[in-house]
Design an enzyme around this catalytic site. Structure first.
Site: not given
Length: 595
Positions: A125, A9
């Site tokens: 972020c 992933c």
């Protein structure tokens, strides 16, 4: 059965590890022998050897992006997504064993259709812990469902991962920048770029990918601070993004310094006063060095976000002056914006002959901007901001129990409003900034409240199991682990699906925890780490009361959401009422979900 499990992933941190562990446990329950490979070698698991592959009876690949499978040619293999694997791991493995097919050479390498849209993305972020990787995973999942080719680079607290190479960038139709901080776009020159925040990408991944293809603009027109046109996905830009960029670069300095200070307290609260001792050395590294660099780094990277490299030196100089003048982190923020906008104005309006143009970024802009920022800090900004910060510190240190509870109530609620968004970051940045002034109580309230939403979701999935799908119960386990680590974003999967119930329940619990922490007089010297900072002696005072505050708020959130959460019968009825003419029967309920 000799089973190989391969998970791949985008982040290699959350979903990959979770899939690997749950599938391995399910295989052991079935009595199968397993070998696990998490595709990111910096996570868990070792690369499978040729001997492991040769001995395998079945290969299960759980992935969200492209992955070369040529080493498994000739083996029985099944490919699937994390969503399918996590729903019921044991049943998933049993079905995989039945439908596995021998991998043929032509199917080993992923091939994209010539008409398939190709995108590359960068996620980033401010803290680089959760939103960065969760947004990447959401985008990868959505791209797979939409049939898009997508490669995602994550820029988190551990640095850049899955770096985009020149070939991938050149082949991409669009560059998607899902970032809350400024990202260098020099390597994307000439490409069409679409910008949005990580929160948008996480909550609306399908719409984000479609908008990227439809609304991306060439690099020349995609200025970093450009406002988004009406009707397009909102992008936080301007001062907010510049501030978050500075905070993101400052946080590692604060975390390192804070933990070193906490370690010095292991030898006693005042042990650092003994010259030549290890406690004194730790305090010198953490308090006198790391914390001294905190404000210059904050100011420097605010200026860097505004004006690029020419703003870095003036910003850091202004930030160091802010620290020396006693203006603290507030003065550092002012210095960063002064230096950044001054450098940007000089870069735009200072005209020189072409032969001297190269002197601007290395000589004239740093010189003139540093002079302007320094003089402004010394003669205009420094003294009043220092007085304001001293007044704020004195007020916080001397506030009565009622005012302290109200402040804790406010900070705790803010930490749970948007789970890592701007309100959450504002409360956290306020508390972190006060650490340099030896004001530790707001930090304790902030961290405690930030753990409540994911812990509350974990508790709710235990109290009302029948109301949650199997995949939600598994997400609850992951949320509990993330909550212990002070990662509020662990509650986002629940908030994205049911915000009108999750957010109020989280705010109630967070506000209670923040208020109790301040009422008990808890003080925390470390700015991150969750419950694990309790392993450091003296890092927090009143540790048992602190734990009580966290437990009380988490239970309140968990119980409230367990009561408010609708069971699946109510959800299906509501969906039927909203779409009575959708056509076709309702999808069969997955195993593990009950009315």
């Amino acid at each position: 059965m000799n089973l190989l499990i391969v998970t791949a992933c985008p982040s290699g941190m959350v979903t990959s590890v979770l899939c690997a562990r749950l599938l391995e446990a399910a295989a052991l329950r079935l009595g199968w022998t397993t070998r696990v490979e998490v595709h990111d070698p910096r996570a868990i698991g070792s690369p499978l050897s040729e001997g492991d592959i040769a001995a395998a009876d079945l290969v299960v690949v759980v992935k969200t992006g492209e992955l070369a499978l040529d080493r498994f040619v000739g083996k029985r293999l099944v490919q699937s997504s994390p969503a399918d694997a996590l729903q019921d791991p044991q049943r998933f493995l049993e079905e995989a064993a039945e439908r596995a097919e021998v991998l043929q050479p032509q199917a080993a390498a992923p091939a994209a259709s010539s008409a398939q849209p190709r995108l590359v993305a960068v996620t980033a972020c401010p803290t680089g812990v959760a939103h960065t990787f969760m947004a990447a995973e959401a985008l990868q999942q959505a791209a797979r469902q939409l049939g898009y080719a997508l490669q995602v680079e994550t820029r988190g607290s551990v640095g850049a991962r899955n770096l985009l190479d020149e070939a991938a960038i050149a082949a991409a139709d669009v560059v998607l920048l899902a970032a809350d901080i400024e990202v260098d776009t020099g390597r994307f020159a000439g490409k069409k770029i679409y910008r949005c925040g990580t929160g948008v990408a996480l909550k609306q991944p399908h719409q984000t990918l479609r908008r990227a293809l439809e609304e991306a603009v060439p690099q020349a027109a995609a200025s970093p601070a450009a406002a988004t046109a009406p009707g397009k996905a909102a992008t936080r830009s301007g001062p907010y993004k510049h501030l978050l960029t500075g905070v993101s670069y400052m946080l590692p300095m604060v975390v390192a310094g804070g933990l070193l200070i906490a370690l010095s307290f292991v030898f006693g609260i005042e042990a650092f006063k003994e010259e030549g001792s290890l406690a004194a050395a730790l305090m010198q590294i953490g308090g006198e060095t790391a914390f001294k660099l905190m404000v210059p780094v904050l100011a420097g990277y605010i200026a860097y976000s505004i004006a690029d490299r020419p703003g870095l030196a003036p910003g850091m100089i202004g930030g160091l002056l802010a620290g020396e003048l006693g203006a603290g982190f507030i003065g550092g923020i002012v210095a960063g914006f002064l230096a950044g906008y001054c450098s940007s104005a000089l870069s735009r309006w200072l005209r020189l002959p072409q032969s001297l143009e190269s002197l601007k970024p290395i000589l004239l802009i740093p010189l003139l901007s540093s002079l302007f920022t320094g003089l402004a800090m010394i003669y205009v900004v420094g003294t009043p901001v220092a007085g304001m910060l001293a007044g704020l510190t004195e007020f916080l240190n001397g506030m009565g129990s009622t005012n302290a509870v109200l402040l804790g109530l406010l900070l705790g609620g803010m930490m749970c409003v948007d789970l890592g968004g701007p309100v959450n970051k504002a409360a956290y940045a306020f508390s972190v900034g006060l650490l340099a002034s030896q004001t530790y109580a707001p930090m304790a309230a902030t961290m405690a409240a930030g753990m409540v939403p994911p812990l509350g979701m974990a508790i709710a999935t235990l109290l009302a199991r029948y109301k949650f799908a199997q995949s939600e119960r598994e997400a609850g386990k992951a949320a509990g682990v993330l909550g212990l680590c002070f990662i509020s974003e662990g509650a986002i999967p629940f908030a994205a699906k049911d915000p009108l119930r999750v957010i109020p329940a989280s705010i109630a619990g967070g506000a209670l925890t923040g208020a109790l922490s301040m009422f008990f007089g808890c003080k925390l010297m470390a700015p991150h780490g969750g419950l694990f900072v309790l392993l450091i002696p003296n890092a927090i005072n009143h540790a048992l009361w602190y734990l009580l505050a966290i437990v009380a708020g988490s239970l309140l959130t968990g119980v409230l959401y367990a009561l408010l959460k609708r069971g699946e019968t109510a959800e299906l009825a509501a969906a039927t009422e909203q779409a009575p003419a959708a056509g076709g029967p309702l999808a069969e309920r997955p195993s593990g979900r009950h009315a």
